[in-house]
Design an enzyme around this catalytic site. Sequence first.
Site, short mmCIF file in Angstrom:
data_model
loop_
_atom_site.label_atom_id
_atom_site.label_comp_id
_atom_site.label_asym_id
_atom_site.label_seq_id
_atom_site.Cartn_x
_atom_site.Cartn_y
_atom_site.Cartn_z
N GLU A 156 0.73 -4.98 11.06
CA GLU A 156 0.34 -3.57 10.97
C GLU A 156 1.14 -2.79 12.01
OE1 GLU A 156 -1.75 -2.37 8.78
OE2 GLU A 156 -3.00 -4.05 8.10
N HIS A 215 2.61 -3.78 6.81
CA HIS A 215 1.63 -2.73 6.53
C HIS A 215 1.61 -1.76 7.70
CE1 HIS A 215 -0.60 -4.66 3.07
NE2 HIS A 215 0.10 -5.69 3.52
N GLU A 266 1.64 3.49 3.06
CA GLU A 266 2.24 2.74 4.16
C GLU A 266 3.76 2.57 3.92
OE1 GLU A 266 -0.18 -0.78 4.52
OE2 GLU A 266 -2.02 0.42 4.66
N HIS A 287 0.83 -1.20 0.00
CA HIS A 287 0.00 0.00 0.00
C HIS A 287 0.87 1.26 0.00
CE1 HIS A 287 -3.50 -2.50 1.83
NE2 HIS A 287 -3.58 -2.45 0.50
#
Length: 399
Positions: free
Chosen positions: A369, A308, A159, A156
């Site tokens: 994450e 991420h 990110e 992404h």
Amino acid sequence: MNFTELALSRAGAADLQAFQAQEGLFPSGREDALTVQRLTPYLLGYRRYTVQAGDTFYRLARTYGTTVLAITTANPELDPRNLSIGQDIVVPFGFPVVPTDVPFTSELLALCIHGLTVRYPFITQRQIAVTAGNRPVTVLKMGRGQRSVLYNAAHHANEWITVPLVMKFLEEYARAVSENRTIFELSAQQLFRRTQLYLVPMVNPDGVDLVTGAIAPGSEEFNAAQRIAANFPAIAFPDSWKANLRGVDLNLNYPAGWEQAVQNKRALGFDRPAPRDFPGYAPLDQPESAAMVRLTRQVNPRLTLSYHSQGETIYWKYLDREPPDALRIGQLFAQVSGYALEETPFASGFAGYKDWFIQDFDRPGYTIEVGSGQNPLPLSQFDEIYNANLGILTLGLQL
């Protein structure tokens, strides 16, 4: 901070004129070709040097603020006791190659890859894809042994903070190997002999360049992305852009419940190219995701980590699939990082790289994450993020 400012700070020069004077150039204060040539080594982290009479690795290390071991590592084919006048050698500087205080771009990543593979010749690279914007997707390889692991970052665009995270780890791991030290209290050389690490540090270089400003406003690429974003005015542009330049969310483009992902995202209005959450028109219809699948099949990894942001969470399952040892390893990752080990919510639990890997390989795969807040996360969080993830990145090589 732009490339010139980064190079000047590493060279210890207050400004461009001071650097030019330091290098014996006319202090014009302009970035002429010769000045850029002299600045480039400070971005790559090394300089080429031609051996002169009386030179030794020790003398060169003193002159350039580095170590004999760093020079020896970068020149494994040379005998430091038998240098020849006129030989071309690599002299690494004493600072790290990977910066952690500037926004990353595909060009900066290429400079870091160049610098690391020269300073540590046991790191190799190869291109696995070319994006719609003609940017390379690169995999780095380090280590030997029968087992392999595959780490990736920046599926992404916004990110991108995950790129310096994995690149700093690679550099610190390589240095620990060269110096026969530990990393996270484990022998780096033993890890190197045991495991082949494959790292794709920037899966989505087109999108990253859009978010971090390398794609200039008014350019054809910027305007094309802006036209896509205009259909979704509630999504901030370009800061909230996650997709590649074709408007496809790469982490929704894998053949693992892709049809369900399409239904989930269509219900939210993402039925066409968008800054985020559009799964594409078919699984693997993007060069980046297709390349990741090919690479994974070639590498046949024991374990995968997909980086991420944000949430300080580790996702470890795909639907009800629990690969052997995945829970134990996930619990260990949670313990050393302080992150929560959780199951992926249904609304976002399909067509991701981790989902596909678990489905097709039945081996541990994790989406991690990092950080907290709103993407893109500020670099002020970097040190905390790195410290939290050093154990995960290191233990992944051993487990």
